[in-house]
Scaffold this motif. Structure first.
Motif, PDB file in Angstrom:
ATOM      1  N   HIS A  41       0.799  -1.372   0.468  1.00  0.00           N
ATOM      2  CA  HIS A  41       0.316   0.037  -0.552  1.00  0.00           C
ATOM      3  C   HIS A  41       0.792   1.200  -0.280  1.00  0.00           C
ATOM      4  CE1 HIS A  41      -4.146  -1.685   0.477  1.00  0.00           C
ATOM      5  NE2 HIS A  41      -3.972  -2.690   1.291  1.00  0.00           N
ATOM      6  N   GLY A  65      -7.569  -6.382   3.605  1.00  0.00           N
ATOM      7  CA  GLY A  65      -7.505  -4.740   3.380  1.00  0.00           C
ATOM      8  C   GLY A  65      -6.191  -5.417   2.542  1.00  0.00           C
ATOM      9  N   PHE A  98      -2.516   7.066   5.499  1.00  0.00           N
ATOM     10  CA  PHE A  98      -3.603   6.467   5.391  1.00  0.00           C
ATOM     11  C   PHE A  98      -4.312   7.082   6.644  1.00  0.00           C
ATOM     12  CE2 PHE A  98      -1.035   3.513   3.042  1.00  0.00           C
ATOM     13  CZ  PHE A  98      -1.212   3.763   1.568  1.00  0.00           C
ATOM     14  N   ARG A 155      -8.259   7.548   5.506  1.00  0.00           N
ATOM     15  CA  ARG A 155      -8.762   6.333   5.560  1.00  0.00           C
ATOM     16  C   ARG A 155      -8.898   5.371   7.102  1.00  0.00           C
ATOM     17  NH1 ARG A 155      -6.692   1.728   1.293  1.00  0.00           N
ATOM     18  NH2 ARG A 155      -8.326  -0.250   1.435  1.00  0.00           N
ATOM     19  N   ILE A 156      -7.947   4.732   7.717  1.00  0.00           N
ATOM     20  CA  ILE A 156      -8.162   4.582   9.021  1.00  0.00           C
ATOM     21  C   ILE A 156      -8.717   5.261  10.296  1.00  0.00           C
ATOM     22  CG2 ILE A 156      -7.243   4.715  11.443  1.00  0.00           C
ATOM     23  CD1 ILE A 156      -4.541   3.910   9.322  1.00  0.00           C
ATOM     24  N   HIS A 181     -12.496   3.532   8.959  1.00  0.00           N
ATOM     25  CA  HIS A 181     -12.960   2.723  10.017  1.00  0.00           C
ATOM     26  C   HIS A 181     -12.641   2.769  10.947  1.00  0.00           C
ATOM     27  CE1 HIS A 181     -11.567  -0.472   6.832  1.00  0.00           C
ATOM     28  NE2 HIS A 181     -11.144  -0.007   6.480  1.00  0.00           N
ATOM     29  N   TRP A 233      -6.609  -2.402   8.278  1.00  0.00           N
ATOM     30  CA  TRP A 233      -7.703  -1.228   8.423  1.00  0.00           C
ATOM     31  C   TRP A 233      -8.465  -0.820   9.815  1.00  0.00           C
ATOM     32  CZ3 TRP A 233      -4.363   1.328   5.281  1.00  0.00           C
ATOM     33  CH2 TRP A 233      -3.458   1.260   4.750  1.00  0.00           C
ATOM     34  N   CYS A 276      -4.949  -1.704  11.956  1.00  0.00           N
ATOM     35  CA  CYS A 276      -4.448  -0.041  12.267  1.00  0.00           C
ATOM     36  C   CYS A 276      -5.208   1.138  13.427  1.00  0.00           C
ATOM     37  CB  CYS A 276      -3.916   0.480  11.068  1.00  0.00           C
ATOM     38  SG  CYS A 276      -3.514  -0.482  10.372  1.00  0.00           S
TER      39      CYS A 276
END
Length: 399
Positions: A23, A48, A200, A203-204, A207, A295, A298
């Motif tokens: 990623h 993921g 990210f 994005r994290i 989630h 994710w 994370c």
């Protein structure tokens, strides 16, 4: 770059850092087309990860077009063929497979061939001798802390291939110095996972707002400790010591405890170990996270008040989000996680006291929680900048 860059690594199995590496590499390559390759063809998009091609098949079908390959990172320099193949198994298959191969040693070579496509002493290190179409090859912050301890045939194979690399970076001083003793110069570069918050974070955060991460935030409104320990901590005495220290830490801090895995591949983490640890903690104190989504893992780490982890990448993700962090080491010196020590000594020497055995956990956590956030944030900024600079050099070498 007019041809795809092949991203190669151990992201064909479930492990936090390995799943992150491609990623990160893809994000830094921008519009450059990529192909994802591991030792085996796997589809890990459900957790993921990526849909991964088998490198042996990819090389065989490539043709004569010039190729570029980036080793994306991880403790891959010292991973031999048998270890690599075993970690591609489902965890439930491991013991039965090991027993069968022990009883029928003559089947080992055929099994390796089946699992890996080809049998080589250095499966995660590729050079032009393995793939003549390679025009450029680079290594991004790879690790090899046990380089001097591995089989001589394997070590010679690794060294021969590294000598042919167009760019070579390693993530710790121990690997760098071992290579230097063999006449190979390698630049230090932080593990690419230090960029996870920068690349990210949004994005994290998404989630974190749903599924398990959201449930644990609701369960512990005053905050929680994210705790990860590998299967090596699974004996009763160690779990008793961990439970006593975590009980004390939860009582003193007022925080809950979320137990999570950082990898489900064989020889990584074991859900049963975490469940046994949870049973030793006071009722209502702890929850066990079951999600293996990259994710989600994370988000659980990033959303915590502090991270306690034997996983190197659990610690690095905590570092990227400027969180207090404690590294867990087994009591037995022979089981010590050397790559964790090497990372801290290389990039966080001022926090050497934050890597402890279970019996010293509570005091170390108290000290880590007192560290000013700005000091942790400055470390995160410095590591991210150093990693970006290292990646810029690697990408230039791939052109």
């Amino acid at each position: 770059m007019d041809t795809p860059v092949v991203l190669f690594g151990a992201f064909d199995r479930h492990n936090l850092g390995d799943l992150l590496f491609p990623h990160i590499a893809q994000a830094l390559l921008g519009a450059v087309p990529v192909r994802f390759a591991g030792l085996a063809a796997r589809d890990l998009r459900r957790v993921g990860g990526h849909r991964v091609e088998a490198i042996a098949e990819l090389m065989a079908g490539w043709g004569e077009a010039p190729a570029r390959l980036l080793h994306v990172g991880g403790e891959t320099l010292t991973c031999g063929a048998f270890e690599a193949a075993a970690m591609l198994l489902d965890a439930g298959e491991l013991q039965a497979t090991l027993r069968r191969l022990e009883a029928h040693a003559q089947q080992r070579e055929a099994w390796l061939q089946h699992m890996l496509g080809s049998v080589t002493p250095a499966p995660y290190v590729i050079s032009r001798r393995d793939w003549p179409a390679l025009r450029r090859v680079a290594h991004a912050a790879v690790g090899g802390v046990d380089l001097e301890r591995i089989d001589e045939v394997q070590r010679d194979a690794v060294l021969a291939r590294l000598r042919e690399a167009d760019a070579l970076t390693v993530r710790d001083w121990r690997t760098r110095d071992a290579l230097a003793r063999h006449g190979i110069a390698a630049a230090l570069m932080p593990d690419p996972a230090v960029l996870v918050a920068e690349l990210f974070g949004t994005r994290i955060a998404e989630h974190a707002s749903r599924s398990e991460p959201a449930a644990w935030r609701a369960a512990f409104p005053t905050g929680y400790l994210a705790v990860q320990c590998s299967a090596v901590f699974g004996d009763d005495a160690t779990l008793d010591a961990l439970a006593a220290q975590l009980t004390r830490s939860a009582r003193e801090s007022g925080l809950g405890i979320v137990l999570l895995r950082a990898g489900a591949a064989p020889w990584h983490d074991d859900l049963g170990v975490l469940q046994r640890l949870a049973q030793r903690l006071p009722v209502g104190t702890a929850r066990v996270a079951e999600s293996l989504d990259l994710w989600d893992m994370c988000a659980l780490l990033a959303g915590s008040t502090a991270v306690i982890a034997s996983s190197l990448h659990g610690r690095i993700v905590a570092s990227a989000f400027a969180l207090p962090r404690i590294g867990l080491q087994p009591d037995a010196a022979t089981q010590r996680i050397v790559k964790l020590d090497a990372w801290v000594q290389t990039w966080e020497p001022e926090r050497a006291g934050s890597v402890v055995t279970p019996a010293a956990l509570a005091d170390a956590l108290t000290a880590a929680l007192r560290e000013p956030r700005e000091a942790r944030a400055e470390t995160a900024r410095q590591l991210a900048a150093a990693c970006r600079n290292g990646y810029a050099t690697l990408l230039a070498a791939l052109r």
